[in-house]
Design a protein around this motif. Structure first.
Motif, short mmCIF file in Angstrom:
data_model
loop_
_atom_site.label_atom_id
_atom_site.label_comp_id
_atom_site.label_asym_id
_atom_site.label_seq_id
_atom_site.Cartn_x
_atom_site.Cartn_y
_atom_site.Cartn_z
N THR A 20 -5.19 5.08 0.54
CA THR A 20 -4.85 5.55 1.89
C THR A 20 -5.81 4.96 2.91
O THR A 20 -5.40 4.53 4.00
CB THR A 20 -4.89 7.10 1.94
N ARG B 275 -4.82 1.36 3.41
CA ARG B 275 -3.58 1.31 4.18
C ARG B 275 -3.84 1.58 5.65
O ARG B 275 -3.37 0.86 6.52
CB ARG B 275 -2.58 2.32 3.61
N ASP B 276 -4.61 2.63 5.93
CA ASP B 276 -4.87 2.99 7.32
C ASP B 276 -5.67 1.91 8.05
O ASP B 276 -5.39 1.59 9.21
CB ASP B 276 -5.60 4.34 7.40
N GLU C 12 -5.64 7.73 -4.73
CA GLU C 12 -4.79 7.92 -3.56
C GLU C 12 -5.62 7.88 -2.28
O GLU C 12 -5.22 7.26 -1.30
CB GLU C 12 -4.06 9.26 -3.69
N LEU D 291 1.17 4.22 -2.90
CA LEU D 291 0.95 5.64 -2.61
C LEU D 291 2.16 6.47 -3.04
O LEU D 291 2.01 7.58 -3.57
CB LEU D 291 0.66 5.84 -1.12
N TYR E 109 0.83 -1.21 0.00
CA TYR E 109 0.00 0.00 0.00
C TYR E 109 0.87 1.26 0.00
O TYR E 109 0.64 2.19 -0.77
CB TYR E 109 -0.94 0.03 1.21
N ASN E 110 1.89 1.28 0.86
CA ASN E 110 2.77 2.45 0.93
C ASN E 110 3.52 2.67 -0.38
O ASN E 110 3.69 3.81 -0.82
CB ASN E 110 3.74 2.32 2.10
#
Length: 134
Positions: free
Chosen positions: A109, A112-113, A105, A32, A28-29
């Motif tokens: 995000t 991911r969070d 994005e 991004l 995920y990072n």
């Protein structure tokens, strides 16, 4: 092959020692990061850099799709969302559209969070379980 760059060695070690959950977080990072670079490349009218980084983001989303356990209902829902993200990335690439990249994005995000929270909850449960065994 020896790695002389300490940062590259650290990165390689991070990947080889990461849990599956941590690897997903890294994906995920990474996605991004590539979307951020692509947005900047659109601003700078650097079409080649934009294209390369959108394709890298798409490769990561494709990897996330491949690793889903499709026996689970949640995975089927994620598959649809990942497919949508991939289509939007293609559209952003063709149209040089930062707005679409910002939409994608935002979605990644959120994934991911949420994933980060899942990892933290699992760690807390593991530590709590270890505390009871002592």
């Amino acid at each position: 092959m020896a790695i002389n760059n300490p940062y590259a060695a650290y990165q390689n070690n991070s990947v080889t020692t990461a849990s599956p959950g941590e690897l997903t977080l890294m994906l995920y990072n990474g996605s991004l990061k590539f979307i951020h670079i692509a947005k900047k490349a659109i601003e700078e009218k650097n079409i080649e850099l934009k294209n390369t980084n959108i394709q890298k983001a798409q490769a990561i989303v494709s990897e996330l799709m491949v690793t889903l356990n499709t026996d689970l209902e949640i995975s089927q829902n994620l598959m649809s969302l990942y497919d949508y993200i991939n289509r939007r990335l293609t559209e952003a690439n063709v149209k040089n559209d930062r707005t679409i990249l910002e939409e994608v994005e935002g979605l990644i995000t959120e994934f991911r969070d949420t994933w980060k929270q899942v990892i933290q909850v699992n760690r807390q449960k593991q530590h709590a379980g270890q505390g009871r065994q002592a």
